[in-house]
Enzyme design. Structure first.
Site, mmCIF file in Angstrom:
data_model
loop_
_atom_site.group_PDB
_atom_site.id
_atom_site.type_symbol
_atom_site.label_atom_id
_atom_site.label_comp_id
_atom_site.label_asym_id
_atom_site.label_seq_id
_atom_site.Cartn_x
_atom_site.Cartn_y
_atom_site.Cartn_z
ATOM 1 N N ARG A 63 0.816 -1.217 0.000
ATOM 2 C CA ARG A 63 0.000 0.000 0.000
ATOM 3 C C ARG A 63 0.850 1.268 0.000
ATOM 4 N NH1 ARG A 63 -2.704 -3.895 2.942
ATOM 5 N NH2 ARG A 63 -1.585 -3.264 4.796
ATOM 6 N N GLU A 100 4.425 -8.169 13.213
ATOM 7 C CA GLU A 100 3.483 -8.387 14.306
ATOM 8 C C GLU A 100 3.133 -9.865 14.438
ATOM 9 O OE1 GLU A 100 1.886 -4.595 12.221
ATOM 10 O OE2 GLU A 100 3.277 -6.211 11.783
#
Length: 180
Positions: A63, A100
């Site tokens: 993105r 993460e």
């Protein structure tokens, strides 16, 4: 049109329990689908960076490519792509880093930056900072310097902005979701 924090946050979709239970995912694809919000995001970044002294825009897979390509075009700066492993066709430099939800590898073309280049890094969000810090390492390996890491949103509770700042990289985001 410079976008305000309240409007921008209202345009980001929250998806509970994705990609795993207990995670509240902040989805920016809704911004890309809304011309008013997307223009506001890009106008805000353009306004911030049009007078800043830097030589390249570094865009994070995937993105970040949308933000980076627009900024590159409008500000007339070269665009450097930081990609997931195995996606770049020429000689690359690579670094492994923690995400993460696991580990990954980030690559950049070995000839994309040179000593003295000053790079603005862009992505959709700053979470743990792992991907952006990996890009900072690659930029340093090429003899260049990161002048700032910018994103649409910051998730400060995950510590990424703090990690970047502790590494000497200023951060900027258009909004932050604190305590959520």
């Amino acid at each position: 049109m410079i976008i305000d924090d309240f409007y921008l946050k209202s345009q980001i979709r929250s998806v509970p329990d994705w990609p795993k239970p207990g995670v509240l995912f902040r989805d920016v694809t809704t911004i890309f689908e809304n011309p008013k919000a997307w223009r506001g995001v890009m106008d805000s970044f353009i306004h911030r960076y049009m007078e800043l002294d830097f030589s390249h825009i570094g865009a994070m897979d995937a993105r970040g490519f949308l933000i980076g390509s627009n900024l590159s075009y409008v500000l007339n700066k070269p665009l450097v792509l930081f990609r997931k492993k195995g996606k770049l066709p020429a000689k690359t430099l690579s670094v492994e880093y923690d995400l993460e939800y696991g580990t990954a590898s980030l690559e950049v073309h070995a000839d994309s930056l040179h000593k003295g280049d000053r790079v603005l890094l862009v992505d959709d969000l700053i979470a743990t900072g792992g991907t952006l810090l990996a890009a900072v390492q690659l930029i340093e390996k090429l003899g260049a310097k990161t002048i700032e890491a910018a994103a649409i949103m910051d998730l400060p509770d995950l510590g990424g902005s703090r990690r970047l700042q502790n590494a000497g990289v200023p951060t900027f985001s258009l909004c932050a979701f604190e305590g959520e």
